[in-house]
Design a protein around this motif. Sequence first.
Motif, PDB file in Angstrom:
ATOM      1  N   GLU A  69       0.833  -1.207   0.000  1.00 60.17           N
ATOM      2  CA  GLU A  69       0.000   0.000   0.000  1.00 60.17           C
ATOM      3  C   GLU A  69       0.867   1.256   0.000  1.00 60.17           C
ATOM      4  OE1 GLU A  69      -4.030   1.598   2.303  1.00 60.17           O
ATOM      5  OE2 GLU A  69      -2.652   0.243   3.346  1.00 60.17           O
ATOM      6  N   MET A  70       1.942   1.229   0.772  1.00 58.33           N
ATOM      7  CA  MET A  70       2.879   2.351   0.803  1.00 58.33           C
ATOM      8  C   MET A  70       3.506   2.582  -0.563  1.00 58.33           C
ATOM      9  SD  MET A  70       4.979   1.967   4.378  1.00 58.33           S
ATOM     10  CE  MET A  70       6.006   3.401   4.058  1.00 58.33           C
ATOM     11  N   GLN A  71       3.965   1.519  -1.189  1.00 57.33           N
ATOM     12  CA  GLN A  71       4.641   1.666  -2.474  1.00 57.33           C
ATOM     13  C   GLN A  71       3.699   2.207  -3.536  1.00 57.33           C
ATOM     14  OE1 GLN A  71       8.170   1.007  -2.770  1.00 57.33           O
ATOM     15  NE2 GLN A  71       7.610   2.440  -4.412  1.00 57.33           N
ATOM     16  N   THR A  72       2.459   1.748  -3.516  1.00 57.35           N
ATOM     17  CA  THR A  72       1.469   2.267  -4.464  1.00 57.35           C
ATOM     18  C   THR A  72       1.247   3.752  -4.240  1.00 57.35           C
ATOM     19  OG1 THR A  72       0.333   0.138  -4.607  1.00 57.35           O
ATOM     20  CG2 THR A  72      -0.919   2.076  -5.262  1.00 57.35           C
ATOM     21  N   ALA A  73       1.107   4.152  -2.966  1.00 57.81           N
ATOM     22  CA  ALA A  73       0.891   5.568  -2.639  1.00 57.81           C
ATOM     23  C   ALA A  73       2.080   6.417  -3.076  1.00 57.81           C
ATOM     24  CB  ALA A  73       0.645   5.720  -1.143  1.00 57.81           C
ATOM     25  N   ILE A  74       3.273   5.901  -2.863  1.00 61.05           N
ATOM     26  CA  ILE A  74       4.484   6.608  -3.290  1.00 61.05           C
ATOM     27  C   ILE A  74       4.502   6.769  -4.801  1.00 61.05           C
ATOM     28  CG2 ILE A  74       6.996   6.412  -3.470  1.00 61.05           C
ATOM     29  CD1 ILE A  74       6.871   5.055  -0.640  1.00 61.05           C
ATOM     30  N   ASN A  75       4.173   5.705  -5.502  1.00 57.87           N
ATOM     31  CA  ASN A  75       4.133   5.761  -6.970  1.00 57.87           C
ATOM     32  C   ASN A  75       3.084   6.755  -7.463  1.00 57.87           C
ATOM     33  OD1 ASN A  75       6.083   3.778  -6.964  1.00 57.87           O
ATOM     34  ND2 ASN A  75       4.666   2.110  -7.453  1.00 57.87           N
ATOM     35  N   ASP A  76       2.004   6.920  -6.699  1.00 58.98           N
ATOM     36  CA  ASP A  76       0.928   7.835  -7.079  1.00 58.98           C
ATOM     37  C   ASP A  76       1.243   9.287  -6.723  1.00 58.98           C
ATOM     38  OD1 ASP A  76      -0.573   5.829  -8.164  1.00 58.98           O
ATOM     39  OD2 ASP A  76      -1.906   5.587  -6.432  1.00 58.98           O
ATOM     40  N   GLY A  77       2.323   9.507  -5.960  1.00 62.52           N
ATOM     41  CA  GLY A  77       2.725  10.883  -5.677  1.00 62.52           C
ATOM     42  C   GLY A  77       2.660  11.318  -4.229  1.00 62.52           C
ATOM     43  N   ALA A  78       2.446  10.385  -3.308  1.00 61.80           N
ATOM     44  CA  ALA A  78       2.392  10.766  -1.892  1.00 61.80           C
ATOM     45  C   ALA A  78       3.757  11.251  -1.403  1.00 61.80           C
ATOM     46  CB  ALA A  78       1.932   9.587  -1.042  1.00 61.80           C
ATOM     47  N   ASP A  79       3.746  12.341  -0.648  1.00 65.72           N
ATOM     48  CA  ASP A  79       4.968  12.870  -0.035  1.00 65.72           C
ATOM     49  C   ASP A  79       5.141  12.370   1.392  1.00 65.72           C
ATOM     50  OD1 ASP A  79       5.730  14.800  -2.178  1.00 65.72           O
ATOM     51  OD2 ASP A  79       3.795  15.698  -1.655  1.00 65.72           O
ATOM     52  N   GLU A  80       4.026  12.144   2.071  1.00 64.62           N
ATOM     53  CA  GLU A  80       4.063  11.724   3.469  1.00 64.62           C
ATOM     54  C   GLU A  80       3.086  10.577   3.690  1.00 64.62           C
ATOM     55  OE1 GLU A  80       3.681  14.957   6.194  1.00 64.62           O
ATOM     56  OE2 GLU A  80       5.361  16.060   5.323  1.00 64.62           O
ATOM     57  N   LEU A  81       3.491   9.632   4.559  1.00 61.20           N
ATOM     58  CA  LEU A  81       2.700   8.423   4.791  1.00 61.20           C
ATOM     59  C   LEU A  81       2.459   8.268   6.286  1.00 61.20           C
ATOM     60  CD1 LEU A  81       5.286   7.142   2.535  1.00 61.20           C
ATOM     61  CD2 LEU A  81       2.983   6.421   1.892  1.00 61.20           C
ATOM     62  N   ASP A  82       1.187   8.264   6.666  1.00 58.85           N
ATOM     63  CA  ASP A  82       0.811   8.088   8.065  1.00 58.85           C
ATOM     64  C   ASP A  82       0.326   6.653   8.241  1.00 58.85           C
ATOM     65  OD1 ASP A  82       1.145  10.837   7.748  1.00 58.85           O
ATOM     66  OD2 ASP A  82      -0.417  11.328   9.202  1.00 58.85           O
ATOM     67  N   ILE A  83       1.156   5.808   8.840  1.00 61.40           N
ATOM     68  CA  ILE A  83       0.811   4.399   8.955  1.00 61.40           C
ATOM     69  C   ILE A  83       0.206   4.106  10.328  1.00 61.40           C
ATOM     70  CG2 ILE A  83       2.688   3.791   7.386  1.00 61.40           C
ATOM     71  CD1 ILE A  83       4.013   2.477   9.962  1.00 61.40           C
ATOM     72  N   VAL A  84      -0.800   3.245  10.339  1.00 61.21           N
ATOM     73  CA  VAL A  84      -1.340   2.757  11.608  1.00 61.21           C
ATOM     74  C   VAL A  84      -0.591   1.473  11.943  1.00 61.21           C
ATOM     75  CG1 VAL A  84      -3.398   2.125  12.909  1.00 61.21           C
ATOM     76  CG2 VAL A  84      -3.608   3.624  10.902  1.00 61.21           C
ATOM     77  N   TRP A  85       0.153   1.505  13.053  1.00 61.59           N
ATOM     78  CA  TRP A  85       0.878   0.280  13.393  1.00 61.59           C
ATOM     79  C   TRP A  85      -0.095  -0.770  13.897  1.00 61.59           C
ATOM     80  CZ3 TRP A  85       4.443   0.864  18.314  1.00 61.59           C
ATOM     81  CH2 TRP A  85       3.651   1.090  19.435  1.00 61.59           C
ATOM     82  N   ASN A  86       0.396  -1.990  14.084  1.00 57.62           N
ATOM     83  CA  ASN A  86      -0.494  -3.080  14.477  1.00 57.62           C
ATOM     84  C   ASN A  86      -0.791  -2.987  15.974  1.00 57.62           C
ATOM     85  OD1 ASN A  86      -1.602  -5.713  15.149  1.00 57.62           O
ATOM     86  ND2 ASN A  86      -0.980  -6.285  13.074  1.00 57.62           N
ATOM     87  N   ILE A  87      -1.914  -2.359  16.274  1.00 55.01           N
ATOM     88  CA  ILE A  87      -2.284  -2.083  17.660  1.00 55.01           C
ATOM     89  C   ILE A  87      -2.494  -3.381  18.442  1.00 55.01           C
ATOM     90  CG2 ILE A  87      -3.947  -0.889  19.152  1.00 55.01           C
ATOM     91  CD1 ILE A  87      -4.649   0.742  16.501  1.00 55.01           C
ATOM     92  N   GLY A  88      -3.128  -4.351  17.806  1.00 58.39           N
ATOM     93  CA  GLY A  88      -3.377  -5.630  18.469  1.00 58.39           C
ATOM     94  C   GLY A  88      -2.095  -6.357  18.837  1.00 58.39           C
ATOM     95  N   LYS A  89      -1.118  -6.344  17.935  1.00 55.58           N
ATOM     96  CA  LYS A  89       0.173  -6.966  18.228  1.00 55.58           C
ATOM     97  C   LYS A  89       0.877  -6.242  19.373  1.00 55.58           C
ATOM     98  CE  LYS A  89       0.574 -10.234  15.004  1.00 55.58           C
ATOM     99  NZ  LYS A  89       0.841 -11.674  15.301  1.00 55.58           N
ATOM    100  N   PHE A  90       0.791  -4.919  19.380  1.00 53.41           N
ATOM    101  CA  PHE A  90       1.412  -4.164  20.468  1.00 53.41           C
ATOM    102  C   PHE A  90       0.738  -4.478  21.801  1.00 53.41           C
ATOM    103  CE2 PHE A  90       1.434  -0.372  23.211  1.00 53.41           C
ATOM    104  CZ  PHE A  90       2.796  -0.326  23.500  1.00 53.41           C
ATOM    105  N   LYS A  91      -0.605  -4.509  21.791  1.00 53.86           N
ATOM    106  CA  LYS A  91      -1.345  -4.815  23.022  1.00 53.86           C
ATOM    107  C   LYS A  91      -1.057  -6.236  23.496  1.00 53.86           C
ATOM    108  CE  LYS A  91      -4.541  -2.572  24.499  1.00 53.86           C
ATOM    109  NZ  LYS A  91      -4.688  -1.546  25.583  1.00 53.86           N
ATOM    110  N   SER A  92      -0.657  -7.098  22.561  1.00 61.78           N
ATOM    111  CA  SER A  92      -0.301  -8.479  22.904  1.00 61.78           C
ATOM    112  C   SER A  92       1.147  -8.616  23.371  1.00 61.78           C
ATOM    113  CB  SER A  92      -0.520  -9.385  21.683  1.00 61.78           C
ATOM    114  OG  SER A  92      -1.859  -9.328  21.242  1.00 61.78           O
ATOM    115  N   LYS A  93       1.832  -7.466  23.438  1.00 59.16           N
ATOM    116  CA  LYS A  93       3.239  -7.419  23.872  1.00 59.16           C
ATOM    117  C   LYS A  93       4.172  -8.147  22.896  1.00 59.16           C
ATOM    118  CE  LYS A  93       2.191  -6.926  28.818  1.00 59.16           C
ATOM    119  NZ  LYS A  93       0.743  -6.759  28.640  1.00 59.16           N
ATOM    120  N   ASP A  94       3.772  -8.182  21.633  1.00 59.76           N
ATOM    121  CA  ASP A  94       4.615  -8.795  20.612  1.00 59.76           C
ATOM    122  C   ASP A  94       5.569  -7.727  20.064  1.00 59.76           C
ATOM    123  OD1 ASP A  94       5.774 -10.260  18.609  1.00 59.76           O
ATOM    124  OD2 ASP A  94       3.891 -11.049  17.802  1.00 59.76           O
ATOM    125  N   VAL A  95       6.548  -7.397  20.866  1.00 62.06           N
ATOM    126  CA  VAL A  95       7.471  -6.313  20.534  1.00 62.06           C
ATOM    127  C   VAL A  95       8.280  -6.630  19.282  1.00 62.06           C
ATOM    128  CG1 VAL A  95       9.451  -4.979  21.351  1.00 62.06           C
ATOM    129  CG2 VAL A  95       7.593  -5.538  22.922  1.00 62.06           C
TER     130      VAL A  95
END
Length: 227
Positions: free
Chosen positions: A88-114
């Motif tokens: 998804e990031m690469q497609t956005a970059i190819n389409d002209g995005a300058d900045e990318l705001d990613i949502v990290w995996n909240i469930g994995k973080f809450k599961s302490k999967d560092v």
Amino acid sequence: MDVVYFYITRRIVMLNKIIDHTILKADASKDDVLKVVAEAKKYEFYSVMVNPCWVSMVHQELADTEIKTATVIGFPLGATTITAKKAEMQTAINDGADELDIVWNIGKFKSKDVEYIKKELDILVNVAHENDKLIKVIIETALLTEDELKKASILVMNSGADFIKTSTGFATRGATIDDIKIIKEIVGDNIAIKASGGIHSAEFANELVRLGATRIGTSSSVKIVTQ
């Protein structure tokens, strides 16, 4: 043009210049997005933040300006795979995005999967920086305890990302004063902070900036800078 000025450590900051003018609602039409683009041009906002399907159009509409094209990745839940986010990031970059705001995996973080979180951040930060793009990591503060917020701030700070971002605007609340205080206490000046979600007044935006936010994400941008 009327703009709101804020004083930060004896510097004058034009608030419009740090606003990501945002339209991320599911039913946003082409006309809705173009309206936001026109507003960004009129008020000279820092960027226009849209869902990925609009990136190419927005990039073309902003081609004759200094306004950035920004988009979201893995939005709004963060629960897609690393591979999907990378694509998804690469497609956005190819389409002209300058900045990318990613949502990290909240469930994995809450599961302490560092280890998973470190891997995800490492891969996605590298994709952004290899393409000379700026990356912000959305940790969704509304879903975190204070202790989790501190740990999240450390992880994002150490990842090499450009910004730590509070919220998607789609959870139970957006940015709060306490969120920014806690994040700033942990990260200092090692990473920039973006406050987003629920920011509808110049007074609130002013306070978030005073406490350490250097970027504001809001769909109430026009209201804020013309109050």
